[in-house]
Design a protein around this motif. Structure first.
Motif, mmCIF file in Angstrom:
data_model
loop_
_atom_site.group_PDB
_atom_site.id
_atom_site.type_symbol
_atom_site.label_atom_id
_atom_site.label_comp_id
_atom_site.label_asym_id
_atom_site.label_seq_id
_atom_site.Cartn_x
_atom_site.Cartn_y
_atom_site.Cartn_z
ATOM 1 N N GLY A 131 0.800 -1.221 -0.035
ATOM 2 C CA GLY A 131 0.029 0.101 0.189
ATOM 3 C C GLY A 131 0.645 1.209 0.017
ATOM 4 N N SER A 132 0.449 2.234 -0.724
ATOM 5 C CA SER A 132 1.280 3.323 -0.995
ATOM 6 C C SER A 132 1.405 4.026 0.696
ATOM 7 N N THR A 133 2.518 4.259 0.893
ATOM 8 C CA THR A 133 3.040 4.941 2.388
ATOM 9 C C THR A 133 1.908 5.885 2.969
ATOM 10 N N ASP A 134 1.505 5.987 3.934
ATOM 11 C CA ASP A 134 0.939 7.007 4.675
ATOM 12 C C ASP A 134 1.731 7.631 5.787
ATOM 13 N N SER A 135 3.042 7.489 5.767
ATOM 14 C CA SER A 135 3.895 8.215 6.892
ATOM 15 C C SER A 135 4.010 9.684 6.704
ATOM 16 N N PRO A 136 4.091 10.227 7.904
ATOM 17 C CA PRO A 136 3.876 11.698 7.790
ATOM 18 C C PRO A 136 5.285 12.324 7.230
ATOM 19 N N ILE A 137 6.279 11.601 7.227
ATOM 20 C CA ILE A 137 7.746 11.984 6.663
ATOM 21 C C ILE A 137 7.504 12.242 4.876
ATOM 22 N N PRO A 138 7.910 13.366 4.468
ATOM 23 C CA PRO A 138 7.658 13.464 3.172
ATOM 24 C C PRO A 138 8.454 12.416 2.412
ATOM 25 N N THR A 139 7.742 11.749 1.255
ATOM 26 C CA THR A 139 8.116 10.898 0.523
ATOM 27 C C THR A 139 8.440 11.268 -0.772
ATOM 28 N N ALA A 140 9.684 11.435 -1.379
ATOM 29 C CA ALA A 140 10.009 11.977 -2.714
ATOM 30 C C ALA A 140 9.707 10.641 -3.636
ATOM 31 N N ARG A 141 9.004 10.973 -4.659
ATOM 32 C CA ARG A 141 8.676 9.913 -5.999
ATOM 33 C C ARG A 141 9.999 9.175 -6.343
ATOM 34 N N ASP A 142 11.062 9.844 -6.479
ATOM 35 C CA ASP A 142 12.195 9.156 -7.028
ATOM 36 C C ASP A 142 12.648 7.981 -5.958
ATOM 37 N N VAL A 143 12.394 8.406 -4.604
ATOM 38 C CA VAL A 143 12.836 7.561 -3.462
ATOM 39 C C VAL A 143 11.908 6.009 -3.466
ATOM 40 N N ALA A 144 10.436 6.496 -3.572
ATOM 41 C CA ALA A 144 9.844 5.242 -3.704
ATOM 42 C C ALA A 144 9.780 4.678 -4.747
ATOM 43 N N VAL A 145 10.346 5.293 -5.990
ATOM 44 C CA VAL A 145 10.487 4.358 -6.988
ATOM 45 C C VAL A 145 11.578 3.435 -7.183
ATOM 46 N N SER A 146 12.724 3.890 -6.376
ATOM 47 C CA SER A 146 13.951 3.326 -6.106
ATOM 48 C C SER A 146 13.750 2.000 -5.194
ATOM 49 N N ASP A 147 12.843 2.209 -3.986
ATOM 50 C CA ASP A 147 12.544 1.207 -3.157
ATOM 51 C C ASP A 147 11.893 0.284 -3.615
ATOM 52 N N LEU A 148 10.890 0.531 -4.547
ATOM 53 C CA LEU A 148 9.953 -0.566 -4.983
ATOM 54 C C LEU A 148 10.980 -1.236 -6.048
ATOM 55 N N LYS A 149 11.797 -0.430 -6.967
ATOM 56 C CA LYS A 149 12.491 -1.287 -7.949
ATOM 57 C C LYS A 149 13.437 -2.601 -6.910
ATOM 58 N N GLU A 150 13.893 -2.056 -5.905
ATOM 59 C CA GLU A 150 14.640 -3.112 -5.029
ATOM 60 C C GLU A 150 13.910 -4.238 -4.489
ATOM 61 N N LEU A 151 12.700 -3.829 -3.851
ATOM 62 C CA LEU A 151 11.966 -4.912 -3.670
ATOM 63 C C LEU A 151 11.375 -5.834 -4.763
ATOM 64 N N ALA A 152 10.953 -5.143 -5.806
ATOM 65 C CA ALA A 152 10.858 -6.218 -7.020
ATOM 66 C C ALA A 152 11.995 -6.900 -7.382
ATOM 67 N N ASP A 153 13.059 -6.547 -7.156
ATOM 68 C CA ASP A 153 14.166 -7.416 -7.600
ATOM 69 C C ASP A 153 14.514 -8.461 -6.606
ATOM 70 N N LEU A 154 13.989 -8.248 -5.369
ATOM 71 C CA LEU A 154 13.854 -9.498 -4.280
ATOM 72 C C LEU A 154 13.067 -10.457 -4.554
ATOM 73 N N LEU A 155 11.752 -9.850 -5.219
ATOM 74 C CA LEU A 155 10.578 -10.736 -5.392
ATOM 75 C C LEU A 155 11.057 -11.802 -6.638
ATOM 76 N N ALA A 156 11.758 -11.120 -7.765
ATOM 77 C CA ALA A 156 11.868 -11.719 -8.837
ATOM 78 C C ALA A 156 12.361 -13.131 -9.009
ATOM 79 N N PRO A 157 13.494 -13.388 -8.215
ATOM 80 C CA PRO A 157 14.193 -14.723 -8.484
ATOM 81 C C PRO A 157 13.090 -15.750 -7.688
ATOM 82 N N HIS A 158 11.953 -15.498 -7.157
ATOM 83 C CA HIS A 158 10.967 -16.441 -6.535
ATOM 84 C C HIS A 158 9.807 -16.376 -7.722
ATOM 85 N N ASN A 159 10.000 -15.765 -8.562
ATOM 86 C CA ASN A 159 8.842 -15.524 -9.410
ATOM 87 C C ASN A 159 7.542 -14.747 -8.843
#
Length: 344
Positions: A131-159
């Motif tokens: 879910g898209s974060t609801d943290s009160p800490i401001p989230t820069a879009r490029d940081v969110a994109v980078s984090d989700l890329k890293e998570l996607a790459d953790l998921l990928a070897p498991h299909n």
């Protein structure tokens, strides 16, 4: 695209375990109620797995006791197989993206992600909802994109796949356009969208802090026009294969407008509204659910329709007391009526 009856008849049906009773209720009873009503799959709620593991061990389990949670997950997988239920998705992974580099919060988020991947392997699901974060800490879009890329790459070897959802109270991605922009920038084959009728209409059409229950910064006619233009854009913009699941619920209009300020826990009004005022469609709600579903179907999507409701009744106080089999059967009737209503 014409929404003909035969094109809708094969849509698979899913039900979130968190959407019947509470985590205190027996998970096996929840699964039996879901299966008996005719649903084909479940979204497995992490809190339900945690509660199931705690009851089996006779002690309160911690959310990071992954060895034990995986063992419990194997048992949940067995129960689902016996009932003919597919575990479609593990949910909800919240407040993952956007933390400061090297921060303890970011390290904790990735530690949890790796643990949840282990649970996914145990229960036999290939999809993780974020879910898209609801943290009160401001989230820069490029940081969110980078984090989700890293998570996607953790998921990928498991299909495994990542289904990214806009939460309408999110601080950085409350609308479908926001999460779609992020998913495009993530640009991974295993990252798509979890769309939701409540999150879409609840953010772009409705407002639980007003007397009308609607956004009031423009005329009713302009609101309707703008909302339907957004849905038209959704239908024309998102490829069907990038929609992994559609969650469905309606919303009660609060009996009195909610306080627009965050509560003591920091949760914004739409988040509070979401937690206990979301019935199945055609059961007292007021959101344009049919319009949202039509727009999603017009993309060509014919994947999982999942009931994810949090129904505390019109006053929000009755969650958990329901007759679970009766409620899941009502949810299936709602699904069947929804397919009738969206046909053109």
């Amino acid at each position: 695209m014409s929404l003909l009856k035969d094109s809708l008849s094969s849509i698979p049906t899913c039900y979130a375990t968190v959407s019947v009773g509470t985590p205190k209720h027996n998970l096996e009873d929840k699964l039996k109620a879901i299966a008996t009503a005719g649903f084909q799959g479940i979204e497995l709620g992490f809190l339900d797995l945690l509660s199931f593991a705690s009851k089996n061990l006779g002690r309160e389990m911690g959310p990071q006791e992954f060895d034990v949670l995986c063992k419990a997950g194997l048992e949940v997988k067995r129960m689902c197989k016996e009932l003919g239920l597919k575990i479609v998705m593990l949910q909800p992974f919240a407040n993952f993206e956007g933390w400061k580099p090297q921060s303890e919060e970011r390290k904790e988020a990735f530690k949890l992600a790796k643990g949840w991947i282990r649970i996914m392997e145990a229960v036999g699901t290939d999809m993780l909802q974020v879910g898209s974060t609801d943290s009160p800490i401001p989230t820069a879009r490029d940081v969110a994109v980078s984090d989700l890329k890293e998570l996607a790459d953790l998921l990928a070897p498991h299909n495994f796949r990542l289904a990214y959802e806009n939460w309408c109270w999110s601080t950085h991605a409350p609308d479908w356009k926001d999460v779609w922009d992020i998913v495009k920038k993530v640009d991974r084959p295993n990252v798509g969208l979890c769309l939701d009728t409540f999150q879409t209409a609840g953010g772009e059409w409705a407002d639980p802090t007003t007397r009308s229950g609607l956004l009031e910064h423009e005329s009713r006619a302009d609101l309707k026009k703008k909302f339907h233009e957004s849905l038209k854009s959704l239908a024309a913009t998102i490829p069907a294969e990038k929609i992994y699941i559609l969650q469905i619920s309606d919303a009660y209009k609060p009996k009195k407008p909610l306080d627009p300020s965050p509560d003591e826990s920091g949760l914004r009004p739409r988040g509070r509204w979401s937690s206990s005022l979301r019935p199945v469609p055609f059961d007292g709600g007021y959101l344009p659910v049919i319009d949202v579903v039509k727009a999603v179907l017009e993309t060509g999507f014919r994947g999982w329709f999942s009931m994810e409701v949090f129904d505390g009744g019109p006053d929000g106080q009755d969650q958990g007391w329901k007759d679970m089999p009766a409620y899941t059967k009502k949810a299936m009737k709602s699904h069947e009526r929804l397919l009738q209503e969206v046909k053109t």
